[in-house]
Design a protein around this motif. Sequence first.
Motif, PDB file in Angstrom:
ATOM      1  N   MET A   4       0.810  -1.215   0.000  1.00  0.00           N
ATOM      2  CA  MET A   4       0.000   0.000   0.000  1.00  0.00           C
ATOM      3  C   MET A   4       0.850   1.274   0.000  1.00  0.00           C
ATOM      4  N   PHE A   5       2.121   1.140   0.333  1.00  0.00           N
ATOM      5  CA  PHE A   5       2.972   2.331   0.417  1.00  0.00           C
ATOM      6  C   PHE A   5       3.277   2.931  -0.951  1.00  0.00           C
ATOM      7  N   PHE A   6       2.834   2.259  -2.015  1.00  0.00           N
ATOM      8  CA  PHE A   6       3.078   2.828  -3.343  1.00  0.00           C
ATOM      9  C   PHE A   6       2.396   4.186  -3.504  1.00  0.00           C
ATOM     10  N   ILE A   7       1.312   4.416  -2.724  1.00  0.00           N
ATOM     11  CA  ILE A   7       0.612   5.710  -2.780  1.00  0.00           C
ATOM     12  C   ILE A   7       1.551   6.832  -2.335  1.00  0.00           C
ATOM     13  N   ASP A   8       2.290   6.575  -1.246  1.00  0.00           N
ATOM     14  CA  ASP A   8       3.227   7.584  -0.734  1.00  0.00           C
ATOM     15  C   ASP A   8       4.304   7.892  -1.767  1.00  0.00           C
ATOM     16  N   TRP A   9       4.827   6.842  -2.394  1.00  0.00           N
ATOM     17  CA  TRP A   9       5.896   7.035  -3.374  1.00  0.00           C
ATOM     18  C   TRP A   9       5.362   7.620  -4.681  1.00  0.00           C
ATOM     19  N   LEU A  10       4.126   7.253  -5.011  1.00  0.00           N
ATOM     20  CA  LEU A  10       3.520   7.804  -6.229  1.00  0.00           C
ATOM     21  C   LEU A  10       3.349   9.311  -6.106  1.00  0.00           C
ATOM     22  N   ILE A  11       2.861   9.747  -4.947  1.00  0.00           N
ATOM     23  CA  ILE A  11       2.679  11.182  -4.722  1.00  0.00           C
ATOM     24  C   ILE A  11       4.037  11.892  -4.655  1.00  0.00           C
ATOM     25  N   SER A  12       5.047  11.181  -4.133  1.00  0.00           N
ATOM     26  CA  SER A  12       6.390  11.786  -4.033  1.00  0.00           C
ATOM     27  C   SER A  12       7.018  12.042  -5.391  1.00  0.00           C
ATOM     28  N   LEU A  13       6.476  11.416  -6.439  1.00  0.00           N
ATOM     29  CA  LEU A  13       7.006  11.646  -7.786  1.00  0.00           C
ATOM     30  C   LEU A  13       6.900  13.107  -8.211  1.00  0.00           C
ATOM     31  N   MET A  14       6.012  13.849  -7.547  1.00  0.00           N
ATOM     32  CA  MET A  14       5.836  15.252  -7.893  1.00  0.00           C
ATOM     33  C   MET A  14       7.103  16.064  -7.614  1.00  0.00           C
ATOM     34  N   LEU A  15       8.004  15.518  -6.774  1.00  0.00           N
ATOM     35  CA  LEU A  15       9.241  16.234  -6.443  1.00  0.00           C
ATOM     36  C   LEU A  15      10.434  15.721  -7.246  1.00  0.00           C
ATOM     37  N   LEU A  16      10.184  14.775  -8.143  1.00  0.00           N
ATOM     38  CA  LEU A  16      11.286  14.212  -8.912  1.00  0.00           C
ATOM     39  C   LEU A  16      11.984  15.263  -9.770  1.00  0.00           C
ATOM     40  N   SER A  17      11.219  16.271 -10.194  1.00  0.00           N
ATOM     41  CA  SER A  17      11.811  17.341 -11.005  1.00  0.00           C
ATOM     42  C   SER A  17      12.847  18.142 -10.217  1.00  0.00           C
ATOM     43  N   TYR A  18      12.762  18.104  -8.850  1.00  0.00           N
ATOM     44  CA  TYR A  18      13.732  18.802  -8.013  1.00  0.00           C
ATOM     45  C   TYR A  18      15.020  17.988  -7.832  1.00  0.00           C
ATOM     46  N   GLY A  19      14.931  16.677  -8.171  1.00  0.00           N
ATOM     47  CA  GLY A  19      16.088  15.796  -8.003  1.00  0.00           C
ATOM     48  C   GLY A  19      15.722  14.528  -7.252  1.00  0.00           C
ATOM     49  N   TRP A  20      16.570  13.498  -7.411  1.00  0.00           N
ATOM     50  CA  TRP A  20      16.313  12.214  -6.758  1.00  0.00           C
ATOM     51  C   TRP A  20      16.337  12.331  -5.238  1.00  0.00           C
ATOM     52  N   ALA A  50       3.929  14.000   1.796  1.00  0.00           N
ATOM     53  CA  ALA A  50       3.418  13.317   2.987  1.00  0.00           C
ATOM     54  C   ALA A  50       2.080  13.916   3.417  1.00  0.00           C
ATOM     55  N   MET A  51       1.955  15.228   3.354  1.00  0.00           N
ATOM     56  CA  MET A  51       0.703  15.889   3.715  1.00  0.00           C
ATOM     57  C   MET A  51      -0.429  15.464   2.780  1.00  0.00           C
ATOM     58  N   ILE A  52      -0.123  15.413   1.487  1.00  0.00           N
ATOM     59  CA  ILE A  52      -1.139  15.004   0.512  1.00  0.00           C
ATOM     60  C   ILE A  52      -1.530  13.545   0.726  1.00  0.00           C
ATOM     61  N   ALA A  53      -0.532  12.678   1.011  1.00  0.00           N
ATOM     62  CA  ALA A  53      -0.800  11.258   1.246  1.00  0.00           C
ATOM     63  C   ALA A  53      -1.665  11.059   2.484  1.00  0.00           C
ATOM     64  N   ILE A  54      -1.398  11.838   3.524  1.00  0.00           N
ATOM     65  CA  ILE A  54      -2.195  11.744   4.760  1.00  0.00           C
ATOM     66  C   ILE A  54      -3.658  12.077   4.483  1.00  0.00           C
ATOM     67  N   LEU A  55      -3.885  13.179   3.787  1.00  0.00           N
ATOM     68  CA  LEU A  55      -5.260  13.587   3.469  1.00  0.00           C
ATOM     69  C   LEU A  55      -5.933  12.580   2.537  1.00  0.00           C
ATOM     70  N   PHE A  56      -5.174  12.042   1.588  1.00  0.00           N
ATOM     71  CA  PHE A  56      -5.717  11.034   0.670  1.00  0.00           C
ATOM     72  C   PHE A  56      -6.201   9.810   1.451  1.00  0.00           C
ATOM     73  N   ARG A  57      -5.353   9.308   2.357  1.00  0.00           N
ATOM     74  CA  ARG A  57      -5.727   8.136   3.147  1.00  0.00           C
ATOM     75  C   ARG A  57      -6.958   8.418   4.004  1.00  0.00           C
ATOM     76  N   PHE A  58      -7.023   9.632   4.552  1.00  0.00           N
ATOM     77  CA  PHE A  58      -8.140   9.959   5.443  1.00  0.00           C
ATOM     78  C   PHE A  58      -9.463  10.006   4.677  1.00  0.00           C
ATOM     79  N   PHE A  59      -9.470  10.651   3.551  1.00  0.00           N
ATOM     80  CA  PHE A  59     -10.727  10.819   2.814  1.00  0.00           C
ATOM     81  C   PHE A  59     -11.139   9.566   2.040  1.00  0.00           C
ATOM     82  N   PHE A  60     -10.183   8.689   1.736  1.00  0.00           N
ATOM     83  CA  PHE A  60     -10.502   7.469   0.992  1.00  0.00           C
ATOM     84  C   PHE A  60     -10.245   6.216   1.831  1.00  0.00           C
TER      85      PHE A  60
END
Length: 304
Positions: free
Chosen positions: A1-17, A75-85
């Motif tokens: 289930m942690f793929f959600i956290d990593w999927l959302i973290s992809l938004m920062l990939l443009s800043y670097g690994w 992490a903030m987005i993932a927390i809210l996602f888990r809460f609402f869904f």
Amino acid sequence: MFFIDWLISLMLLSYGWKYFVTSGLLSTITAIIMRAYEYEILANKVKRTTALLGSFLLLLIFLAFIDERIILLPAMIAILFRFFFSNQLSKLVRKNDGFIAPSDFRCCDADNEKYDRVKRVIDLVFGVFLFIFLLPVMILLGLLILFTSGKPIIIKQERIGKDEKTFGMYKFRTFTNSDHNKKVTHIGKIIRPLRLDELPQIFNVIKGDMSIVGPRPELKEFHEMAKEHIPNYICRLKVKPGITGWAQINYKYTTTLEEYRIKTSYDLFYVKNRSCILDFKCVMKTPFTILEEFIEAVKKHIKL
């Protein structure tokens, strides 16, 4: 289930690994500590609200050590996602009972001397580390108890340990000194729900009476009651009692025989399956349990 956290973290990939990996790890660690992907949490409104609150509290702590605050955004987005869904997510999570009925347990299943020797070394190293790290907190609590309710600051209770051997378990005193009308002190009302009164048990871990993770050390009267009425209860004493444990994080504080029977089922699961990974899970998930108990104490109108 942690793929959600990593999927959302992809938004920062443009800043670097570095940003991607760090944000993914922080989001995952937050989810593990606050048990955000467990069926029991997702399916229970009160528990998932506790997980939501605890997750944001963790992020505030992380904030003190991170300069680039954008790392915490996924992490903030993932927390809210888990809460609402949460209801939808709970359907995807397998319910894990994590207990063994006492009547189905065999004491020979408790044998794991090799890991117990390794665990003693781990307990000693982490016990000394925790003592040094938490010494300022313990000194502060000791002074608060001394100035608000006098001596003794630390009390010693007789508890049942490994192989039914009794030992003196240390705790900060949270009750008044009166012999006839003991009441929880003002400081006790704060530190008991947060389990801060149990910090002196680190001494027991260093001495070898206890472990960081294991079954709860019981009072003699409760031990005798459970020993008489619960089959294979004695098997839980094949390991040292712990400050935290599988039963402590998965079941409530027990007072009745039936509750002790259920809690023993969790203890026996731990005894049979104890390992570094299970111990790590118990330690990581303990903050959620502490927060949950603190919220319950507030609900009961304890004047803090």
